[in-house]
Motif scaffolding. Structure first.
Motif, PDB file in Angstrom:
ATOM      1  N   ARG A 119       0.856  -1.199   0.000  1.00 51.26           N
ATOM      2  CA  ARG A 119       0.000   0.000   0.000  1.00 51.26           C
ATOM      3  C   ARG A 119       0.883   1.238   0.000  1.00 51.26           C
ATOM      4  O   ARG A 119       1.884   1.293   0.711  1.00 51.26           O
ATOM      5  CB  ARG A 119      -0.895   0.032   1.240  1.00 51.26           C
ATOM      6  N   ASP A 120       0.487   2.182  -0.822  1.00 44.96           N
ATOM      7  CA  ASP A 120       1.332   3.362  -1.030  1.00 44.96           C
ATOM      8  C   ASP A 120       0.450   4.460  -1.596  1.00 44.96           C
ATOM      9  O   ASP A 120      -0.547   4.172  -2.260  1.00 44.96           O
ATOM     10  CB  ASP A 120       2.408   2.948  -2.045  1.00 44.96           C
ATOM     11  N   GLU A 121       0.807   5.701  -1.339  1.00 47.83           N
ATOM     12  CA  GLU A 121      -0.085   6.783  -1.797  1.00 47.83           C
ATOM     13  C   GLU A 121      -0.149   6.906  -3.321  1.00 47.83           C
ATOM     14  O   GLU A 121      -1.088   7.485  -3.850  1.00 47.83           O
ATOM     15  CB  GLU A 121       0.286   8.112  -1.151  1.00 47.83           C
ATOM     16  N   GLY A 122       0.852   6.328  -3.998  1.00 49.33           N
ATOM     17  CA  GLY A 122       0.846   6.392  -5.461  1.00 49.33           C
ATOM     18  C   GLY A 122       0.259   5.140  -6.104  1.00 49.33           C
ATOM     19  O   GLY A 122       0.328   4.968  -7.317  1.00 49.33           O
ATOM     20  N   ARG A 123      -0.261   4.251  -5.285  1.00 43.76           N
ATOM     21  CA  ARG A 123      -0.727   2.956  -5.805  1.00 43.76           C
ATOM     22  C   ARG A 123      -2.140   2.701  -5.306  1.00 43.76           C
ATOM     23  O   ARG A 123      -2.480   3.060  -4.191  1.00 43.76           O
ATOM     24  CB  ARG A 123       0.226   1.883  -5.277  1.00 43.76           C
ATOM     25  N   ALA A 124      -2.950   2.086  -6.145  1.00 42.56           N
ATOM     26  CA  ALA A 124      -4.312   1.749  -5.722  1.00 42.56           C
ATOM     27  C   ALA A 124      -4.568   0.259  -5.939  1.00 42.56           C
ATOM     28  O   ALA A 124      -3.914  -0.374  -6.766  1.00 42.56           O
ATOM     29  CB  ALA A 124      -5.318   2.590  -6.502  1.00 42.56           C
ATOM     30  N   PHE A 125      -5.503  -0.257  -5.169  1.00 42.22           N
ATOM     31  CA  PHE A 125      -5.862  -1.679  -5.279  1.00 42.22           C
ATOM     32  C   PHE A 125      -7.360  -1.831  -5.495  1.00 42.22           C
ATOM     33  O   PHE A 125      -8.155  -1.095  -4.902  1.00 42.22           O
ATOM     34  CB  PHE A 125      -5.516  -2.415  -3.978  1.00 42.22           C
ATOM     35  N   LEU A 126      -7.685  -2.798  -6.321  1.00 35.03           N
ATOM     36  CA  LEU A 126      -9.072  -3.218  -6.466  1.00 35.03           C
ATOM     37  C   LEU A 126      -9.098  -4.705  -6.118  1.00 35.03           C
ATOM     38  O   LEU A 126      -8.506  -5.525  -6.823  1.00 35.03           O
ATOM     39  CB  LEU A 126      -9.544  -2.976  -7.904  1.00 35.03           C
ATOM     40  N   VAL A 127      -9.710  -5.016  -4.996  1.00 40.39           N
ATOM     41  CA  VAL A 127      -9.726  -6.395  -4.509  1.00 40.39           C
ATOM     42  C   VAL A 127     -11.121  -6.959  -4.729  1.00 40.39           C
ATOM     43  O   VAL A 127     -12.096  -6.468  -4.156  1.00 40.39           O
ATOM     44  CB  VAL A 127      -9.359  -6.456  -3.011  1.00 40.39           C
ATOM     45  N   ILE A 128     -11.191  -7.981  -5.571  1.00 44.96           N
ATOM     46  CA  ILE A 128     -12.478  -8.579  -5.894  1.00 44.96           C
ATOM     47  C   ILE A 128     -12.628  -9.863  -5.091  1.00 44.96           C
ATOM     48  O   ILE A 128     -11.742 -10.720  -5.122  1.00 44.96           O
ATOM     49  CB  ILE A 128     -12.557  -8.891  -7.405  1.00 44.96           C
ATOM     50  N   THR A 129     -13.688  -9.957  -4.357  1.00 44.48           N
ATOM     51  CA  THR A 129     -13.846 -11.162  -3.545  1.00 44.48           C
ATOM     52  C   THR A 129     -15.323 -11.478  -3.305  1.00 44.48           C
ATOM     53  O   THR A 129     -16.154 -10.593  -3.163  1.00 44.48           O
ATOM     54  CB  THR A 129     -13.086 -11.027  -2.199  1.00 44.48           C
ATOM     55  N   HIS A 130     -15.593 -12.757  -3.296  1.00 42.51           N
ATOM     56  CA  HIS A 130     -16.958 -13.200  -3.031  1.00 42.51           C
ATOM     57  C   HIS A 130     -17.198 -13.223  -1.523  1.00 42.51           C
ATOM     58  O   HIS A 130     -18.315 -13.114  -1.052  1.00 42.51           O
ATOM     59  CB  HIS A 130     -17.138 -14.605  -3.626  1.00 42.51           C
ATOM     60  N   TYR A 131     -16.093 -13.364  -0.790  1.00 41.46           N
ATOM     61  CA  TYR A 131     -16.202 -13.574   0.647  1.00 41.46           C
ATOM     62  C   TYR A 131     -15.725 -12.372   1.442  1.00 41.46           C
ATOM     63  O   TYR A 131     -14.758 -11.728   1.079  1.00 41.46           O
ATOM     64  CB  TYR A 131     -15.375 -14.804   1.058  1.00 41.46           C
ATOM     65  N   GLN A 132     -16.382 -12.121   2.524  1.00 39.71           N
ATOM     66  CA  GLN A 132     -16.040 -10.991   3.373  1.00 39.71           C
ATOM     67  C   GLN A 132     -14.736 -11.220   4.134  1.00 39.71           C
ATOM     68  O   GLN A 132     -14.027 -10.272   4.448  1.00 39.71           O
ATOM     69  CB  GLN A 132     -17.217 -10.746   4.334  1.00 39.71           C
ATOM     70  N   ARG A 133     -14.418 -12.500   4.395  1.00 44.62           N
ATOM     71  CA  ARG A 133     -13.280 -12.842   5.268  1.00 44.62           C
ATOM     72  C   ARG A 133     -11.975 -12.147   4.881  1.00 44.62           C
ATOM     73  O   ARG A 133     -11.221 -11.702   5.738  1.00 44.62           O
ATOM     74  CB  ARG A 133     -13.025 -14.361   5.240  1.00 44.62           C
ATOM     75  N   LEU A 134     -11.716 -12.069   3.570  1.00 45.04           N
ATOM     76  CA  LEU A 134     -10.472 -11.448   3.113  1.00 45.04           C
ATOM     77  C   LEU A 134     -10.376 -10.002   3.597  1.00 45.04           C
ATOM     78  O   LEU A 134      -9.290  -9.506   3.908  1.00 45.04           O
ATOM     79  CB  LEU A 134     -10.402 -11.496   1.580  1.00 45.04           C
ATOM     80  N   LEU A 135     -11.532  -9.360   3.704  1.00 46.35           N
ATOM     81  CA  LEU A 135     -11.557  -7.944   4.078  1.00 46.35           C
ATOM     82  C   LEU A 135     -11.386  -7.732   5.583  1.00 46.35           C
ATOM     83  O   LEU A 135     -11.261  -6.609   6.050  1.00 46.35           O
ATOM     84  CB  LEU A 135     -12.839  -7.283   3.563  1.00 46.35           C
ATOM     85  N   ASP A 136     -11.330  -8.850   6.343  1.00 43.50           N
ATOM     86  CA  ASP A 136     -10.931  -8.741   7.749  1.00 43.50           C
ATOM     87  C   ASP A 136      -9.442  -8.412   7.823  1.00 43.50           C
ATOM     88  O   ASP A 136      -8.971  -7.816   8.784  1.00 43.50           O
ATOM     89  CB  ASP A 136     -11.154 -10.072   8.488  1.00 43.50           C
ATOM     90  N   HIS A 137      -8.707  -8.840   6.797  1.00 47.67           N
ATOM     91  CA  HIS A 137      -7.246  -8.673   6.800  1.00 47.67           C
ATOM     92  C   HIS A 137      -6.789  -7.489   5.953  1.00 47.67           C
ATOM     93  O   HIS A 137      -5.744  -6.914   6.197  1.00 47.67           O
ATOM     94  CB  HIS A 137      -6.575  -9.953   6.300  1.00 47.67           C
ATOM     95  N   ILE A 138      -7.545  -7.178   4.906  1.00 49.49           N
ATOM     96  CA  ILE A 138      -7.246  -5.987   4.099  1.00 49.49           C
ATOM     97  C   ILE A 138      -8.357  -4.998   4.400  1.00 49.49           C
ATOM     98  O   ILE A 138      -9.502  -5.235   4.037  1.00 49.49           O
ATOM     99  CB  ILE A 138      -7.293  -6.284   2.575  1.00 49.49           C
ATOM    100  N   LYS A 139      -8.031  -3.903   5.040  1.00 52.21           N
ATOM    101  CA  LYS A 139      -9.087  -2.936   5.362  1.00 52.21           C
ATOM    102  C   LYS A 139      -9.350  -2.054   4.151  1.00 52.21           C
ATOM    103  O   LYS A 139      -8.537  -1.195   3.823  1.00 52.21           O
ATOM    104  CB  LYS A 139      -8.657  -2.064   6.552  1.00 52.21           C
ATOM    105  N   PRO A 140     -10.476  -2.264   3.464  1.00 53.28           N
ATOM    106  CA  PRO A 140     -10.735  -1.452   2.281  1.00 53.28           C
ATOM    107  C   PRO A 140     -11.211  -0.045   2.669  1.00 53.28           C
ATOM    108  O   PRO A 140     -11.826   0.129   3.715  1.00 53.28           O
ATOM    109  CB  PRO A 140     -11.855  -2.218   1.570  1.00 53.28           C
ATOM    110  N   ASP A 141     -10.913   0.921   1.821  1.00 54.28           N
ATOM    111  CA  ASP A 141     -11.433   2.278   2.040  1.00 54.28           C
ATOM    112  C   ASP A 141     -12.875   2.361   1.554  1.00 54.28           C
ATOM    113  O   ASP A 141     -13.691   3.075   2.123  1.00 54.28           O
ATOM    114  CB  ASP A 141     -10.582   3.302   1.282  1.00 54.28           C
ATOM    115  N   VAL A 142     -13.125   1.644   0.452  1.00 55.72           N
ATOM    116  CA  VAL A 142     -14.444   1.705  -0.178  1.00 55.72           C
ATOM    117  C   VAL A 142     -14.864   0.287  -0.566  1.00 55.72           C
ATOM    118  O   VAL A 142     -14.033  -0.510  -1.008  1.00 55.72           O
ATOM    119  CB  VAL A 142     -14.402   2.608  -1.453  1.00 55.72           C
TER     120      VAL A 142
END
Ligand code: ADP
Ligand code: MG
Ligand code: MG
Length: 251
Positions: free
Chosen positions: A194-217
């Motif tokens: 994670r970096d201010e010059g980089r963005a991520f789009l994380v596609i997931t069917h399951y919520q569990r992954l987002l327990d570990h990656i805190k999404p902004d949106v």
């Protein structure tokens, strides 16, 4: 950074319409998640962004820092700074992982008009990045993905991402078999990169992954569109109530 507008996509083989007007803006420095029921078009969106054959864009656009991605060849997209985590999962017996990754990095550098990395220089950078990410670089000596465990494939993916230094990373975690350890690996990798010059789009069917990656949106996709956008609480709502409640509200 990534701006998708009114994207309509159909399958070339049978004209089935899959994406029915996707609108999505991902800002630099942010992590966005897309969730949604099976068959809603999440993977199709990532395939279309990667330039995979078999899909026809019938309307809309997808730009990366203002440049139209949909007009580019897949390798031009990589040179422009787009990384898709599933792009290099193929097993290639007889080709060393190190050689393979160096070829990908140098193809990208060449397309950007930058000097290629020598084998020695590359080895040094790979070792540094592997150390930062707490990944064992021994994996680099083996043939590409051959006999890799699920966890090793994930480590390899994160190392590829670190070496290609993309601006926009898209991870489609389709695998419902992604165990807790593999999920942690992906999350730790994303968090480290994670970096201010980089963005991520994380596609997931399951919520569990987002327990570990805190999404902004968090976006919910259904029937080929983004139907709801919110903060991390949207993922928790899905965890507790499933998609039915949200879909009843918006469809
Ligand atoms: P998700 O990733 O959200 O589960 P997909 O993008 O995989 O959704 O699929 C969306 C819809 O498009 C599904 O109905 C799927 O069957 C269909 N689809 C996608 N790609 C193909 C393809 N190559 N051939 C046939 N059907 C496809
Ligand atoms: Mg699916
Ligand atoms: Mg999918």
């Amino acid at each position: 950074m990534l701006e998708i507008k009114n994207l309509h996509v159909k399958l070339e083989e049978d004209d089935k319409v899959i994406l029915k007007g996707v609108d999505l803006t991902v800002e630099a420095g942010k992590v966005h998640a897309i969730m949604g029921p099976n068959g809603s078009g999440k993977s199709t969106l990532s395939y279309v962004l990667s330039g995979r054959d078999g899909y026809e864009v019938t309307d809309g656009s997808a730009t990366l820092d203002g440049e139209e991605l949909l007009d580019m060849e897949p390798e031009e997209r990589a040179a422009a700074g787009l990384f898709l985590a599933f792009q290099y999962p193929v097993e290639i017996p007889g080709v060393g992982n190190m050689t393979f990754l160096r070829t990908a990095v140098n193809a990208q550098r060449k397309a950007r008009g930058e000097e290629e990395m020598s084998a020695g220089e590359f080895l040094k950078v790979v070792r540094e990045k592997a150390k930062q990410l707490k990944i064992d670089a021994e994996m680099m000596k083996r043939p590409v993905n051959v006999g890799f465990s699920g966890g090793e494939k994930k480590r390899n993916e994160i190392l590829q991402m670190a070496m290609l230094e993309p601006k926009m990373c898209i991870l489609d975690e389709t695998d419902s078999g992604l165990d807790v350890d593999a999920m942690k690996l992906v999350a730790d990798g994303v968090n480290a990169l994670r970096d201010e010059g980089r963005a991520f789009l994380v596609i997931t069917h399951y919520q569990r992954l987002l327990d570990h990656i805190k999404p902004d949106v968090v976006h919910i996709m259904a029937d080929g569109r983004i139907v709801k956008t919110g903060g991390p609480e949207l993922a928790l709502e899905v965890e507790h109530n499933g998609y039915a409640g949200i879909l009843a509200e918006v469809l």
